[in-house]
Design a protein around this motif. Structure first.
Motif, short mmCIF file in Angstrom:
data_model
loop_
_atom_site.label_atom_id
_atom_site.label_comp_id
_atom_site.label_asym_id
_atom_site.label_seq_id
_atom_site.Cartn_x
_atom_site.Cartn_y
_atom_site.Cartn_z
N SER A 121 3.31 -6.21 3.92
CA SER A 121 2.09 -5.46 4.25
C SER A 121 1.70 -5.74 5.70
O SER A 121 2.04 -6.78 6.25
N ARG A 140 -3.54 -11.91 -5.95
CA ARG A 140 -2.68 -10.86 -6.52
C ARG A 140 -1.20 -11.08 -6.22
O ARG A 140 -0.34 -10.76 -7.03
N ASP A 144 0.36 1.11 -6.43
CA ASP A 144 0.43 0.08 -5.39
C ASP A 144 1.64 -0.83 -5.66
O ASP A 144 2.28 -0.76 -6.72
N GLN A 168 0.84 -1.20 0.00
CA GLN A 168 0.00 0.00 0.00
C GLN A 168 0.87 1.24 0.00
O GLN A 168 1.48 1.57 1.01
#
Lengths: 231, 120
Positions: free
Chosen positions: B82, B92, B61, B56
């Protein structure tokens, strides 16, 4: 009553009816905007949690780990640091779960399909995503579909709590200007009904978007079927 | 020779802690960036072996940045990090060219080293 007066009264009724219809359209639009704003607020709250409290607590957790590594071995100090680290890890886990429940980041980043696939993976009951639109929808439409499925999954999962061996089947069918959402708990032998608790919130959410909701019940399961207008 | 790492995260406190953890773990931290554009620019300039990349970021991104880095000649190994869990990103992470994902709470030199060894 003289004819003129009758015509006048009819015109008045017609004018008032038209005004009421216009007002109803505006009330429905306003309701949809309020529901969408509430979902946007959830998204913002998740972001604030992620960028704020979670980051600070993470930093503390990593510093505690480094502090523990500085101590030569077991002892009272090491025990206290490990205890603090364990409590912090639990708090971080709870915070992460809370943030995820508020708003799934995948919905913004990747759209309805990936977000629903992740929801199904995390489901506490066996569930399968049978069909989902491939195209991206507007943010308001994706939010509406996601939370209808999420709430319906929670409801039907409640039904499965009393009927082991069942499975929830999720279908979100793209009909052009509308989405047909079906969340069905299939159980050998069937289950009595969708629990009423929580259904009110789901009905309100669907109605706010100008959609319709009904519960379904058949020999092999129960479910929720919603029709949501999409832009 | 110690692997050279670029740290990319928009939180200065996390960058500082990650730097200490990685240096303690035997890595050489050669630079830091606070956003996606800065990461791409720093990677082109510094040619790190590894990019520790927050998912993030304020502009692009991490997945988009990883794709850009992967297209470079002699691309660095990208390790995504993250405060969310890998499951929050669905497929993803697996679909990205990154060598792996580490939850920030689990970050250490050992964890990065394990991913790099697995990536071969």
């Amino acid at each position: 009553m003289p004819a003129l007066a009758v015509v006048g009264a009819a015109l008045l009724v017609e004018r008032r009816t038209a005004a009421l219809r216009a007002e109803l359209v505006e009330v429905r639009a306003s309701r949809a905007r309020i529901a969408s704003a509430a979902d946007d607020a959830r998204r913002e709250a998740e972001r604030v949690l992620h960028d704020g409290a979670q980051q600070r607590l993470l930093s503390v957790a990593l510093v505690l780990r480094m502090a523990r590594a500085q101590l030569p071995g077991p002892g009272r100090g090491a025990d206290l640091l490990e205890e603090a680290a364990a409590e912090l890890a639990a708090a971080l886990g709870e915070l992460r779960e809370l943030a995820r429940g508020m708003y799934p980041v995948l919905l913004t980043d990747a759209g309805l399909g990936p977000a629903l696939a992740a929801l199904v993976e995390r489901s506490t009951v066996p569930a399968e995503l049978v069909e989902v639109p491939r195209r991206r929808l507007s943010r308001a439409d994706e939010q509406a579909c996601y939370f209808v499925v999420s709430d319906a999954l929670a409801l039907t999962a409640g039904a499965l709590d009393r009927a082991p061996g069942g499975r929830v089947r999720i279908v979100v069918r793209d009909r052009g200007g509308r989405m047909d959402v079906e969340v069905t708990a299939r159980v050998p032998g069937g289950v009595p009904e969708v629990p009423r608790a929580g259904l009110g919130g789901l009905e309100d959410r669907v109605a706010a978007r100008g959609g319709t909701l009904r519960t379904t019940s058949s020999a092999d399961g129960v479910g929720v079927r919603a029709v949501l207008p999409c832009g | 020779m110690r692997a050279r790492v670029l740290i990319v995260d928009d939180h200065p406190s996390f960058r500082s802690i990650a730097r200490r953890l990685l240096v303690d773990g035997g890595f050489a931290v050669v630079g830091e960036a606070a956003d996606g554009a800065g990461a791409i620019s720093a990677a082109r300039e510094l040619h790190p072996d590894v990019v520790l990349l927050d998912v993030q970021l304020p502009d692009l991104d991490g997945f988009a940045v990883a794709a850009v880095l992967a297209a470079q000649p002699a691309p660095p190994a990208v390790v995504l990090v993250s405060s969310r869990s890998r499951a929050d990103y669905g497929t993803r992470v697996g679909d990205s060219p990154a060598v792996g994902f580490i939850a920030k709470a689990e970050l250490s030199g050992d964890a990065v080293g394990r991913l790099l060894r697995c990536a071969g």
